[in-house]
Write a protein that holds these residues in place. Sequence first.
Motif, short mmCIF file in Angstrom:
data_model
loop_
_atom_site.label_atom_id
_atom_site.label_comp_id
_atom_site.label_asym_id
_atom_site.label_seq_id
_atom_site.Cartn_x
_atom_site.Cartn_y
_atom_site.Cartn_z
N CYS A 10 26.03 -14.55 -33.19
CA CYS A 10 24.61 -14.78 -32.99
C CYS A 10 24.40 -16.23 -32.58
O CYS A 10 25.12 -17.10 -33.06
CB CYS A 10 23.84 -14.47 -34.28
N PRO A 11 23.49 -16.43 -31.67
CA PRO A 11 22.38 -15.57 -31.26
C PRO A 11 22.67 -14.70 -30.04
O PRO A 11 21.76 -14.07 -29.50
CB PRO A 11 21.28 -16.57 -30.94
N TRP A 12 23.92 -14.62 -29.55
CA TRP A 12 24.19 -13.90 -28.31
C TRP A 12 23.78 -12.43 -28.32
O TRP A 12 23.22 -11.96 -27.31
CB TRP A 12 25.65 -14.08 -27.90
N LEU A 15 20.08 -12.45 -27.70
CA LEU A 15 19.75 -12.92 -26.35
C LEU A 15 20.03 -11.84 -25.30
O LEU A 15 19.23 -11.64 -24.39
CB LEU A 15 20.54 -14.19 -26.03
N ARG A 16 21.13 -11.15 -25.46
CA ARG A 16 21.44 -10.06 -24.51
C ARG A 16 20.44 -8.92 -24.64
O ARG A 16 20.02 -8.34 -23.66
CB ARG A 16 22.86 -9.58 -24.71
N ALA A 18 17.33 -9.20 -25.64
CA ALA A 18 16.06 -9.68 -25.08
C ALA A 18 16.05 -9.58 -23.56
O ALA A 18 15.03 -9.22 -22.96
CB ALA A 18 15.80 -11.11 -25.52
N ARG A 19 17.17 -9.87 -22.94
CA ARG A 19 17.26 -9.77 -21.48
C ARG A 19 17.04 -8.32 -21.02
O ARG A 19 16.30 -8.07 -20.07
CB ARG A 19 18.61 -10.27 -20.99
N LEU A 43 13.96 -10.62 -33.60
CA LEU A 43 13.58 -10.46 -32.20
C LEU A 43 12.55 -9.35 -32.04
O LEU A 43 11.51 -9.53 -31.39
CB LEU A 43 14.82 -10.15 -31.35
#
Length: 66
Positions: A10-12, A15-16, A18-19, A43
């Motif tokens: 995290c936070p990957w 982030l993925r 969210a994309r 999120l």
Amino acid sequence: MIVDARGLRCPWPALRAARVLRSAPTVEIEADDPAAARELAALASAQGLEFEALSPGRFRISQPRG
């Protein structure tokens, strides 16, 4: 859509996810970081979406049912 974030810290994973949520109403995330559930739930909450733990290491963020 499914995001394979296994092996990412995290936070990957968030982030993925969210994309993907920019162009899809639902995303399933596979993540093995112990903090992933908390980060993904945050999120979802920040975007007014629903968070669901499907199984250990597998989560869904989606538009609210209504």
